[in-house]
Design a protein around this motif. Structure first.
Motif, PDB file in Angstrom:
ATOM      1  N   ASN A  23       0.848  -1.190   0.000  1.00 27.87           N
ATOM      2  CA  ASN A  23       0.000   0.000   0.000  1.00 27.87           C
ATOM      3  C   ASN A  23       0.884   1.241   0.000  1.00 27.87           C
ATOM      4  O   ASN A  23       1.869   1.313   0.708  1.00 27.87           O
ATOM      5  CB  ASN A  23      -0.976   0.018   1.181  1.00 27.87           C
ATOM      6  CG  ASN A  23      -0.289   0.019   2.526  1.00 27.87           C
ATOM      7  OD1 ASN A  23       0.809  -0.484   2.668  1.00 27.87           O
ATOM      8  ND2 ASN A  23      -0.946   0.580   3.511  1.00 27.87           N
ATOM      9  N   ASN A  36      -4.128   0.557   7.750  1.00 28.03           N
ATOM     10  CA  ASN A  36      -3.862  -0.797   7.274  1.00 28.03           C
ATOM     11  C   ASN A  36      -2.508  -0.850   6.556  1.00 28.03           C
ATOM     12  O   ASN A  36      -2.329  -0.217   5.521  1.00 28.03           O
ATOM     13  CB  ASN A  36      -4.974  -1.265   6.346  1.00 28.03           C
ATOM     14  CG  ASN A  36      -4.887  -2.740   6.045  1.00 28.03           C
ATOM     15  OD1 ASN A  36      -4.383  -3.524   6.845  1.00 28.03           O
ATOM     16  ND2 ASN A  36      -5.372  -3.130   4.892  1.00 28.03           N
ATOM     17  N   THR A  38       0.058  -3.152   4.521  1.00 36.44           N
ATOM     18  CA  THR A  38       0.039  -4.393   3.744  1.00 36.44           C
ATOM     19  C   THR A  38       1.384  -4.619   3.070  1.00 36.44           C
ATOM     20  O   THR A  38       2.108  -3.671   2.785  1.00 36.44           O
ATOM     21  CB  THR A  38      -1.068  -4.378   2.673  1.00 36.44           C
ATOM     22  OG1 THR A  38      -0.819  -3.310   1.759  1.00 36.44           O
ATOM     23  CG2 THR A  38      -2.444  -4.193   3.296  1.00 36.44           C
ATOM     24  N   TRP A  39       1.706  -5.893   2.810  1.00 35.86           N
ATOM     25  CA  TRP A  39       2.981  -6.248   2.192  1.00 35.86           C
ATOM     26  C   TRP A  39       2.842  -7.541   1.415  1.00 35.86           C
ATOM     27  O   TRP A  39       1.830  -8.229   1.515  1.00 35.86           O
ATOM     28  CB  TRP A  39       4.075  -6.369   3.258  1.00 35.86           C
ATOM     29  CG  TRP A  39       3.753  -7.384   4.313  1.00 35.86           C
ATOM     30  CD1 TRP A  39       4.015  -8.728   4.290  1.00 35.86           C
ATOM     31  CD2 TRP A  39       3.085  -7.143   5.549  1.00 35.86           C
ATOM     32  NE1 TRP A  39       3.560  -9.334   5.432  1.00 35.86           N
ATOM     33  CE2 TRP A  39       2.977  -8.376   6.232  1.00 35.86           C
ATOM     34  CE3 TRP A  39       2.564  -6.009   6.160  1.00 35.86           C
ATOM     35  CZ2 TRP A  39       2.378  -8.507   7.472  1.00 35.86           C
ATOM     36  CZ3 TRP A  39       1.968  -6.147   7.404  1.00 35.86           C
ATOM     37  CH2 TRP A  39       1.883  -7.373   8.048  1.00 35.86           C
ATOM     38  N   SER A  40       3.885  -7.860   0.666  1.00 35.55           N
ATOM     39  CA  SER A  40       3.899  -9.117  -0.094  1.00 35.55           C
ATOM     40  C   SER A  40       5.285  -9.744  -0.041  1.00 35.55           C
ATOM     41  O   SER A  40       6.268  -9.087   0.298  1.00 35.55           O
ATOM     42  CB  SER A  40       3.502  -8.864  -1.554  1.00 35.55           C
ATOM     43  OG  SER A  40       4.458  -8.043  -2.185  1.00 35.55           O
ATOM     44  N   SER A  73      -1.039  -8.478   6.199  1.00 33.49           N
ATOM     45  CA  SER A  73      -1.463  -7.123   6.557  1.00 33.49           C
ATOM     46  C   SER A  73      -1.588  -7.014   8.067  1.00 33.49           C
ATOM     47  O   SER A  73      -1.677  -8.023   8.780  1.00 33.49           O
ATOM     48  CB  SER A  73      -2.806  -6.781   5.899  1.00 33.49           C
ATOM     49  OG  SER A  73      -3.837  -7.570   6.452  1.00 33.49           O
TER      50      SER A  73
END
Length: 142
Positions: A23, A36, A38-40, A73
Motif C-alpha cells: 500500500n 492498514n 500491507t505487504w507481499s 497485513s
C-alpha cells in the motif's frame, strides 16, 4: 555475454519476488485512527517497527508496532503518546529480509467539539419552566 544475461535474469527474478509494502497510502496517518499496513513476498512471520530519523543507518527505533504477524497485513492504530513528526515503518520477515515503507507525517487527530442542543418543542417549553438548563459545550480529545 551469455553469463551477463543469466545474471540480469536472476537479478530481475529477485527484484520481482522482493519483500515489499503493497500500500502506498502513507499520506493520511493520524494518531488514534487505524491504518492498514500491507505487504507481499514475506517468508514467515513478520515484525513491523516504527522508525524516526534521517537516512539509514541514522534511524531511531521508536517502537515495535507488531511482531509474529503471519498475515500479509496488519491494522495499526498510532498511540496517543506518539508526537506529530515524520516516521517510516521497517518490515522484517523470518528470513531476515527487510523493507522500508515510505516516509510519512504522523499528525494529531483533529479535535471534535460536541455541543448539546436545546429542546424546541412545546413539551420542552413546559419542562423549561421547572428546570433551567443552558447549552454546554464539551470537548472530546482523541
Amino acid at each position: 555475454m551469455k553469463l551477463d544475461s543469466i545474471f540480469l535474469a536472476a537479478a530481475a527474478a529477485v527484484t520481482a519476488n522482493a519483500l515489499s509494502f503493497t500500500n502506498a497510502n502513507f499520506y493520511n496517518i493520524t494518531i488514534g485512527n487505524p491504518f492498514n499496513i500491507t505487504w507481499s513476498n514475506a517468508s514467515g512471520p513478520v515484525t513491523l517497527t516504527l522508525l524516526k530519523g534521517g537516512t539509514e543507518p541514522f534511524f531511531t527505533n521508536i517502537t515495535t508496532i507488531a511482531s509474529g504477524v503471519s498475515a500479509a497485513s496488519y491494522v495499526w492504530t498510532p498511540a496517543a503518546d506518539l508526537t506529530s513528526d515524520t516516521y517510516l515503518i521497517h518490515f522484517q520477515d523470518l528470513s531476515g529480509a527487510s523493507a522500508y515503507g515510505f516516509y510519512f507525517a504522523l499528525v494529531d487527530a483533529p479535535y471534535s467539539i460536541a455541543t448539546t442542543t436545546t429542546k424546541t418543542t412545546a413539551a420542552a417549553t413546559a419542562e423549561a419552566t421547572t428546570t433551567t438548563s443552558s447549552p454546554v459545550s464539551t470537548y472530546t480529545y482523541p
